[in-house]
Every structure is written in C-alpha cells, then in structure tokens.
Write a protein that holds these residues in place. Structure first.
Motif, PDB file in Angstrom:
ATOM      1  N   TYR A 239       0.592  -1.296  -0.015  1.00 45.46           N
ATOM      2  CA  TYR A 239       0.131  -0.011  -0.002  1.00 45.46           C
ATOM      3  C   TYR A 239       0.955   1.263  -0.142  1.00 45.46           C
ATOM      4  O   TYR A 239       0.245   2.366   0.230  1.00 45.46           O
ATOM      5  CB  TYR A 239      -0.885   0.031   1.143  1.00 45.46           C
ATOM      6  CG  TYR A 239      -1.966  -1.160   1.067  1.00 45.46           C
ATOM      7  CD1 TYR A 239      -2.955  -1.195   0.264  1.00 45.46           C
ATOM      8  CD2 TYR A 239      -1.635  -2.364   1.848  1.00 45.46           C
ATOM      9  CE1 TYR A 239      -3.915  -2.234   0.406  1.00 45.46           C
ATOM     10  CE2 TYR A 239      -2.614  -3.434   1.901  1.00 45.46           C
ATOM     11  CZ  TYR A 239      -3.769  -3.369   1.072  1.00 45.46           C
ATOM     12  OH  TYR A 239      -4.612  -4.422   1.282  1.00 45.46           O
ATOM     13  N   TYR A 245      -4.634   1.707   2.029  1.00 43.63           N
ATOM     14  CA  TYR A 245      -5.049   0.729   3.140  1.00 43.63           C
ATOM     15  C   TYR A 245      -6.278   0.633   3.587  1.00 43.63           C
ATOM     16  O   TYR A 245      -7.143  -0.280   3.519  1.00 43.63           O
ATOM     17  CB  TYR A 245      -3.829   0.680   4.254  1.00 43.63           C
ATOM     18  CG  TYR A 245      -4.049  -0.339   5.099  1.00 43.63           C
ATOM     19  CD1 TYR A 245      -3.969  -1.668   4.980  1.00 43.63           C
ATOM     20  CD2 TYR A 245      -4.588   0.177   6.301  1.00 43.63           C
ATOM     21  CE1 TYR A 245      -4.284  -2.462   6.119  1.00 43.63           C
ATOM     22  CE2 TYR A 245      -4.855  -0.752   7.465  1.00 43.63           C
ATOM     23  CZ  TYR A 245      -4.883  -2.021   7.311  1.00 43.63           C
ATOM     24  OH  TYR A 245      -5.257  -3.056   8.376  1.00 43.63           O
ATOM     25  N   SER A 248      -8.930  -0.784   1.778  1.00 41.59           N
ATOM     26  CA  SER A 248      -8.986  -2.137   1.122  1.00 41.59           C
ATOM     27  C   SER A 248      -9.865  -3.235   1.972  1.00 41.59           C
ATOM     28  O   SER A 248      -9.899  -4.369   1.514  1.00 41.59           O
ATOM     29  CB  SER A 248      -7.477  -2.543   1.406  1.00 41.59           C
ATOM     30  OG  SER A 248      -6.987  -2.871   2.574  1.00 41.59           O
ATOM     31  N   LEU A 260       0.735  -8.441   5.275  1.00 36.29           N
ATOM     32  CA  LEU A 260       1.525  -7.394   5.108  1.00 36.29           C
ATOM     33  C   LEU A 260       2.914  -7.933   5.797  1.00 36.29           C
ATOM     34  O   LEU A 260       2.980  -8.713   6.747  1.00 36.29           O
ATOM     35  CB  LEU A 260       1.227  -6.074   5.780  1.00 36.29           C
ATOM     36  CG  LEU A 260      -0.030  -5.527   5.331  1.00 36.29           C
ATOM     37  CD1 LEU A 260      -0.467  -4.032   6.173  1.00 36.29           C
ATOM     38  CD2 LEU A 260       0.179  -5.030   3.842  1.00 36.29           C
ATOM     39  N   TYR A 265       3.129  -3.298   7.782  1.00 39.12           N
ATOM     40  CA  TYR A 265       1.972  -3.136   8.679  1.00 39.12           C
ATOM     41  C   TYR A 265       2.192  -1.796   9.614  1.00 39.12           C
ATOM     42  O   TYR A 265       1.179  -1.047   9.877  1.00 39.12           O
ATOM     43  CB  TYR A 265       1.793  -4.324   9.517  1.00 39.12           C
ATOM     44  CG  TYR A 265       0.820  -4.301  10.507  1.00 39.12           C
ATOM     45  CD1 TYR A 265      -0.629  -4.208  10.157  1.00 39.12           C
ATOM     46  CD2 TYR A 265       1.066  -3.668  11.919  1.00 39.12           C
ATOM     47  CE1 TYR A 265      -1.410  -4.025  11.136  1.00 39.12           C
ATOM     48  CE2 TYR A 265       0.094  -3.610  12.904  1.00 39.12           C
ATOM     49  CZ  TYR A 265      -1.392  -3.680  12.334  1.00 39.12           C
ATOM     50  OH  TYR A 265      -2.316  -3.354  13.262  1.00 39.12           O
ATOM     51  N   ARG A 268       1.323   1.225   7.799  1.00 35.51           N
ATOM     52  CA  ARG A 268       0.103   1.058   6.890  1.00 35.51           C
ATOM     53  C   ARG A 268      -0.660   2.422   6.798  1.00 35.51           C
ATOM     54  O   ARG A 268      -1.327   2.491   5.684  1.00 35.51           O
ATOM     55  CB  ARG A 268      -0.685  -0.083   7.497  1.00 35.51           C
ATOM     56  CG  ARG A 268      -1.442   0.319   8.473  1.00 35.51           C
ATOM     57  CD  ARG A 268      -1.663  -0.769   9.315  1.00 35.51           C
ATOM     58  NE  ARG A 268      -2.625  -0.722  10.754  1.00 35.51           N
ATOM     59  CZ  ARG A 268      -1.823  -0.582  11.751  1.00 35.51           C
ATOM     60  NH1 ARG A 268      -0.551  -0.205  11.711  1.00 35.51           N
ATOM     61  NH2 ARG A 268      -2.738  -0.033  13.008  1.00 35.51           N
TER      62      ARG A 268
END
Length: 268
Positions: A239, A245, A248, A260, A265, A268
């Motif tokens: 992302y 993100y 999604s 991720l 992460y 994100r």
C-alpha cells in the motif's frame, strides 16, 4: 563495546552538551522551544520568536540491547529511525505510533496510541528510565527508583516539566509478517461487544490477537482490523503507492483477509 555504540554514545553526549550550552545562554525571562523542522500537530500555530534549542545531536538510536530487549534512544529520534534500527534485531517498541515523524520523546510527553495499546498500553508505560533536561538547566535521570515524582509526572506534561534527551524503553520480538482479518459489523453495539471480548480473552474465535484497530465509515458500516504475527512465507500486499490501506478493508459482510510485512504493517 562495539565501536558503533561508542560512537553513538559520544555523539549523544556531545548533543546533550550543545543543548545545555544553548539553554544556559537564554535569558531567564525569555521563552524557549525545541528547534525542529517538523510537527505532528494538526492545527495552526502562531509564529513565535522563542529561542530554539539545538537538538541536532539528539535524533538517533544510541544502542540496542537485544538480550535485554531494550533500547537507549535520543529524545528527538523519530519512530521511523527507531523501528529501522530495532527491526535489525527482530525487535520493535511495544507501541509504534503510525506517523513516521513522531519522536519517541514527543510520544511520551504528549502520549500516543496504536494497535498494540490494547495489550501494551501507551508509549510511556514501556519507558524504563529517562534523562530529562529540567527548567533548572540540569539533566536528571528519572525512573521508578530515582527521581520518581518526575518519572511519574512526565507523561502527558507536554514539555512543561522538561525535555527528554534520552529514554530507555522496552522492546518486544516480532515475526516477519502480519496476517490480517477485516471483520465487518453492521452495528456499533456489535463492534464494541467484539472489542470487549478481545480485551477479555486476547483472542478472536480462538485465535490470538496481536494487533487491534478499526475503522467506522458510518453507523451501519464498521470494521475491526485484527492482526496476528506469523513467520509463514507467502504473498503480501503493498500500500505504498496509489493503493490506500483503509479502503482495502471494505466489503459487504463477513471477514476478508490480507497479509503485510511487519514493516509495512507498522506504517500502513
């Protein structure tokens, strides 16, 4: 002691001395501030003529003790730089605020929160000790056993009690990937009930939860984003470009999944 650590400690000590010299040169009645190029305040501020204290030597990670799972960190070190260093050891701070430019000192004196807070609390709760530049122009080491009143009062003090020039924090081990489940809710009541269950058990449907946050789009569309660390290899999403993100996770009902890297992460 490795040469890199010695060099980092020497650079930090020199940075503290520059800070002290600049502070002691300010007239007693003059206002002061930290001289920095960025801010994470989401509001406008009036320009000030207050003297800016030189923090150029207080922006890095001083050392990481992988065995003890701790790090000594300069107060103006950003979480971006901190995480980049600790991940080399398979470790991260117990709470990593999501904006890369937030500094460790800022998160402690101004508080912060993220998806590990349901199990690890706030950033200041994993601080073992600090060196604080006080209004008297001295640097005090504070901890649960030394200068305890300042140690307990410093979080959420927003610089009124001094500036953190060094912090020793706890770290925790992480795995390379995070497996995500985006759980759709049609009622805020149901979402809150699910949060209560995770808080009580540390799990969702019998699966341990390492990370917990969520998004509310409307009264009848909300999501819990539940993360679990994993070492299992596999495809991961990205992302960092045009993909966003939080968009999604949207779907009609039930649960969707994603993966991720731990680094992606955290940011994100």
């Amino acid at each position: 002691m490795p040469a890199a650590v010695v060099n980092a400690q020497s650079a930090h000590a020199a940075g503290v001395q520059r800070l002290l010299q600049r502070y002691r040169a300010v007239p007693a009645t003059a206002p002061i501030r930290l001289a920095k190029r960025t801010s994470n305040l989401f509001r406008t501020r009036s320009k000030t003529g207050a003297t800016g204290l030189d923090t150029s030597g207080l922006t890095g990670v001083i050392s990481v003790d992988a065995a003890a799972q701790t790090a000594d960190v300069a107060g103006m070190c950003t979480y971006d730089d901190l995480v980049a260093e600790t991940l080399r050891y398979g470790l991260v701070p117990l709470v990593v605020p999501q904006l890369k430019t937030i500094t460790l000192g800022g998160a402690v004196t101004g508080l912060g929160i993220e998806s590990t807070s349901f199990r690890n609390g706030l950033p200041h709760e994993s601080v073992l000790e600090l060196d604080v530049l006080t209004g008297a122009g001295e640097v005090l080491t504070v901890s649960s056993s030394e200068n305890t009143a300042l140690y307990r009062a410093f979080p959420n003090s927003y610089g009124t009690l001094g500036y953190a020039v060094r912090l020793r924090i706890e770290l925790e081990p992480v795995k390379p990937f995070v497996a995500l489940a985006h759980v759709r809710f049609h009622s805020p009541v149901d979402l809150v009930a699910a949060i209560d269950g995770i808080m009580a058990t540390g799990s969702l449907d019998g699966v341990a939860v390492d990370y917990l946050d969520g998004v509310v789009f409307s009264a009848d569309e909300s999501y819990l984003c539940v993360g679990r660390q994993t070492g299992a290899p596999g495809p991961v999403s990205d992302y960092t470009g045009q993909q966003i993100y939080y968009r999604s996770m949207r779907h009609e009902r039930g649960v969707t999944t994603d993966r991720l890297t731990i680094y992606d992460y955290l940011w994100r």
